[in-house]
Write an enzyme that holds these catalytic residues in place. Structure first.
Site, PDB file in Angstrom:
ATOM      1  N   ASP A  80      27.715  46.217   3.900  1.00  0.00           N
ATOM      2  CA  ASP A  80      27.191  46.404   5.262  1.00  0.00           C
ATOM      3  C   ASP A  80      26.308  45.260   5.752  1.00  0.00           C
ATOM      4  O   ASP A  80      25.748  44.496   4.973  1.00  0.00           O
ATOM      5  CB  ASP A  80      26.440  47.739   5.370  1.00  0.00           C
ATOM      6  N   GLU A 138      24.298  50.169   2.167  1.00  0.00           N
ATOM      7  CA  GLU A 138      23.188  49.909   1.244  1.00  0.00           C
ATOM      8  C   GLU A 138      21.882  49.796   2.017  1.00  0.00           C
ATOM      9  O   GLU A 138      20.839  50.251   1.553  1.00  0.00           O
ATOM     10  CB  GLU A 138      23.442  48.621   0.445  1.00  0.00           C
TER      11      GLU A 138
END
Ligand code: NI
Length: 398
Positions: A80, A138
């Site tokens: 991400d 994350e």
């Protein structure tokens, strides 16, 4: 085998840079990594891996089958990006307004893919099975939990991961024994007093005054009652309460984050906080409510696996490529959740430019990674994985 891994990684370097630039220019926010996941799945399928999509919501899991299907080593890469508008002038800058790979997860994903490409092209099966975990979200500390809930740690014997780090020069690997990052927990404290006229404090229980003492006493008592060698950072970042300037507040809510490195310290924090809050409230007749939410634990690197990576770095890249990290970070990393299921280690991949006076930190709109780090990461990950099966005892069952 080392020579083969090095040659393959070097040969694949232009392709890996292409992959990284594609990912960098198409960043996606936590939990929305649909295009990234599809792209990752495509590359992995073309390497002949068994690929499973939509694991842990937008995650991807792939297996490179080895001789022993029961000896599973996992490699985790997060995918991400962040809600930060990029301020670097690159040909492959973010095409998504307000979104940027400012934490280097594009590099992590590329190294994961590169490791799969190299190890699938060795021409011989690996001694055990390698499971690649491409994790979403994350940055919001949710993705690891999603992946684990979908069973990705089943039968995993050990796990490796890395994080890009601009203060470590490219072509260097930073390793740390023990705690790498901190446990991060959330805290809400509500102080309940009794409302009254601002001119008649003796008839009320002033929740604002008591809450301010709670904040001060917590900070002071860390310094006087807690082991200074076992750090605790307690930050109250939000405070809300009161109705009007001339009305004594009956309720104040304090919210904060609590960081610690040692599991024992962390375990006693809720009780310790309650003792302080109760001690402040009691003499003045205030009540309190405390909600302590355990977030991610500290990343505690396994000594033997950390040693294995260190040896592989020295062997593959030379002693000068190995940097011992002396201090942990009080930041949090949800890789820690995987370590509740199997031992593992996370190392730092140097991405700092050596010819620049300064490298912007992670999460900065001008953060930039030296792409030569990708091959260093792939060689380290691929060789450490290969060596892992030679250093652990073979499975005895069956
Ligand atoms: Ni990160």
């Amino acid at each position: 085998m080392l020579h083969q891994i090095q040659t393959l990684a070097e040969t694949l370097s232009p392709r890996l840079i292409e992959i990284r630039r594609h990912l960098h220019s198409h960043p996606e926010l936590s939990g929305q990594e649909y295009k990234t996941a599809a792209y990752v799945a495509g590359v992995l399928s073309s390497c002949g891996l068994r690929v499973q999509e939509l694991v842990g919501k937008t995650g991807v899991v792939a297996e490179l089958a080895g001789e022993d299907p029961r000896r599973i080593l996992a490699i985790r890469a997060d995918m991400d990006a962040l809600p930060i508008p990029e301020r670097v002038d690159l040909d492959f800058a973010s095409t998504q307004s307000g979104i940027m790979h400012a934490c280097g997860h594009d590099v992590h994903t590329t190294v994961g893919l590169g490791t799969a490409m190299v190890l699938s092209q060795l021409g011989v099966p690996l001694p055990g099975t390698l499971r690649f975990l491409f994790q979403p979200a994350e940055e919001t500390a949710q993705g690891a939990r999603w992946m684990i809930d979908d069973g990705v740690m089943t039968d995993v014997a050990a796990i490796f991961s890395l994080h890009a780090y601009p203060s470590v020069p490219a072509r260097t690997i930073g390793i740390r024994y023990g705690a790498l990052t901190a446990a991060a927990d959330d805290l809400d404290i509500t102080i309940i007093g009794e409302s009254g006229h601002g001119a008649r404090p003796h008839e009320a229980v002033d929740a604002i005054w008591i809450a301010s003492q709670v904040v001060t006493t917590l900070q002071q008592s860390i310094s006087r009652t807690q082991n200074p060698l076992h750090p605790i950072v307690l930050t109250i970042g939000q405070i809300n309460g009161g109705r009007a300037p001339n009305v004594i507040a009956d309720t104040v809510k304090l919210s904060g984050t609590v960081r610690s490195l040692h599991p024992d310290t962390r375990n006693h924090l809720p009780q310790w906080i309650e003792t302080i809050v109760a001690g402040v409230c009691q003499p003045y007749g205030a009540k309190y409510e405390i909600t302590y939410r355990r977030g991610v634990p500290s990343v505690l690197n396994d000594p033997a696996l950390t040693e294995l990576v260190a040896r592989c770095v020295s062997e593959a890249l030379g002693d000068q490529a190995l940097q011992l990290i002396h201090e942990p970070s009080l930041g949090a990393e949800d890789f820690a959740l995987y370590l509740e299921h199997a031992p593992g280690t996370m190392f730092r991949l140097g991405v700092g430019f050596t010819d620049r006076a300064m490298n912007y930190p992670l999460h900065h709109p001008k953060f930039e990674a030296d792409e030569s780090a990708i091959v260093t990461g792939v060689i380290t990950m691929a060789y450490s994985s290969y060596r892992y099966w030679q250093t652990v005892a073979p499975s005895r069952s069956g």
